[in-house]
Design an enzyme around this catalytic site. Structure first.
Site, short mmCIF file in Angstrom:
data_model
loop_
_atom_site.label_atom_id
_atom_site.label_comp_id
_atom_site.label_asym_id
_atom_site.label_seq_id
_atom_site.Cartn_x
_atom_site.Cartn_y
_atom_site.Cartn_z
N VAL A 142 0.83 -1.21 0.00
CA VAL A 142 0.00 0.00 0.00
C VAL A 142 0.86 1.26 0.00
O VAL A 142 0.38 2.34 0.30
CB VAL A 142 -0.95 0.01 1.22
CG1 VAL A 142 -1.93 -1.16 1.16
CG2 VAL A 142 -0.17 -0.02 2.54
N ASP A 143 2.14 1.12 -0.38
CA ASP A 143 3.10 2.21 -0.22
C ASP A 143 3.28 3.09 -1.45
O ASP A 143 4.01 4.08 -1.42
CB ASP A 143 4.47 1.66 0.20
CG ASP A 143 4.95 0.52 -0.70
OD1 ASP A 143 4.67 0.56 -1.91
OD2 ASP A 143 5.62 -0.40 -0.18
N HIS A 158 -4.45 -4.32 -2.30
CA HIS A 158 -4.93 -3.90 -0.98
C HIS A 158 -5.11 -2.39 -0.86
O HIS A 158 -5.23 -1.87 0.25
CB HIS A 158 -3.97 -4.40 0.11
CG HIS A 158 -3.89 -5.89 0.18
ND1 HIS A 158 -2.76 -6.57 0.58
CD2 HIS A 158 -4.81 -6.84 -0.10
CE1 HIS A 158 -2.98 -7.87 0.53
NE2 HIS A 158 -4.23 -8.06 0.13
N CYS A 301 15.62 -8.62 -3.33
CA CYS A 301 14.97 -8.26 -4.59
C CYS A 301 15.76 -7.19 -5.34
O CYS A 301 15.94 -7.26 -6.56
CB CYS A 301 13.55 -7.77 -4.32
SG CYS A 301 12.53 -8.90 -3.34
#
Length: 333
Positions: A142-143, A158, A301
């Site tokens: 949600v960033d 989300h 990542c």
């Protein structure tokens, strides 16, 4: 434990975050991982090169290198560092004091949370889209870091903390606008927090929260909520159907930075299995779907994804000759 102070001074609001000098923001919340394995890099490169309609699903693990903690990582996730748990949807909707506490904490944490920037993993996925490799990107985060990196073929499963909605009329507002309203209603309010949560929440005492004033909807006077799916709530069915269609259009699926413990994301792995899609997982630590993956990588990542060239072709490599064939579980009808 980091400390965050939020206080008014000379008409301006000041936020200060203190953390151990030995830990930069990119590594503070990233769990330990083994060194990059050249053979694993080659295998992921082959997986990506053979993909023509790649769907990528990301989780909190992609953003830890941007300084945002996750919930479940060993030793560094929220659950490992504290007994605090995220807010429940039903509590937020039913209780004005719960909303007051949530917004006070969010008000303090917002300047830091909103300042986080994409890391090399976000930029790599945005580049894959630009070069035509990425069919669709689904994030559980949600960033807004994927949006900041320029990703457009994107579903925020989300929701997004950068938007606020009214629970009564559905009116949407930018979160930065709400921050200005908070400041106007609380000109002399100040707080010091200990610890930061994955959704921008911080930890305050009840005494600090008690005097905090919360604005209501400009249109109807209703209560405001961030445009995100809280724990205990469900994802919009239309959004779920949309993502299911994107999975069925894809020819492969890559999971990046997710343990897949939450069903809202895991369900799409099950759909990929039904479609007999090859699944690769890049995540530090075990996931719920390791037995369904033809390739599992325990790496950062932001270290691994930029090493992959989405333009590289393997026209001389047949799918049946891949070094990592589909697992028997993934081939089951």
């Amino acid at each position: 434990m980091s400390g965050l102070t939020f206080r008014p001074t000379k008409g301006r609001w000041i936020t200060h975050l203190s953390r151990p000098r030995s830990c930069g923001p990119s590594g503070l919340f990233v769990p330990p991982s083994p060194p990059l394995d050249p053979e694993k890099i080659k295998e992921l490169q082959r997986f990506i090169s053979l993909s023509k309609k790649l769907l990528v699903m990301t989780g909190a693990g992609i953003s830890t290198e941007s300084g945002i903690p996750d919930y479940r990582s060993e030793k560094v996730g929220l659950y490992a560092r504290t007994d605090r748990r995220p807010i429940q949807h039903i509590d937020f909707v039913r209780s004005a004091p719960v909303r007051q506490r949530y917004w006070a904490r969010n008000f303090v944490g917002w300047p830091q949370f909103s300042s986080h920037q994409p890391n090399p993993a976000h930029w790599a996925l945005s580049n894959w889209e630009r070069l035509g490799k990425l069919h669709w990107l689904v994030t559980q985060n949600v960033d807004a870091l994927h949006s900041k990196a320029g990703s457009q073929r994107l579903t925020e499963l989300h929701g997004c903390m950068h938007r606020v909605l009214c629970l009564n009329c559905g009116e949407q507002t930018a979160r930065r606008v709400l921050q200005e309203r908070f400041q106007a209603l609380n000109p002399s309010w100040s707080a010091e927090a200990q610890g930061v949560a994955p959704d921008g929440d911080v930890f305050l005492t009840e005494e600090q929260v008690r005097s905090f004033q919360v604005p209501c909807c400009d249109r109807c006077g209703g209560p405001l909520k961030p445009d995100v799916v809280f724990f205990g709530d469900t994802v919009n069915p239309d959004k779920v159907d949309f993502v299911h269609r994107r999975v069925k259009e894809a020819d492969s699926l890559l999971v990046v930075g997710s343990s897949l413990q939450v069903y809202s994301g895991y369900r799409f792995i099950l759909t990929a299995r039904e479609q007999k899609l090859p699944i690769a997982i890049l995540n530090i630590g075990p996931t719920r779907s390791d037995d369904l993956a033809c390739l599992k990588l325990d790496s950062r990542c932001g270290e691994l994804l930029p090493l992959i060239d989405p333009r590289r072709q393997h026209s001389d490599v047949q799918r049946l000759e891949m070094n990592f064939p589909l697992s028997s579980a993934a081939q089951d009808p």
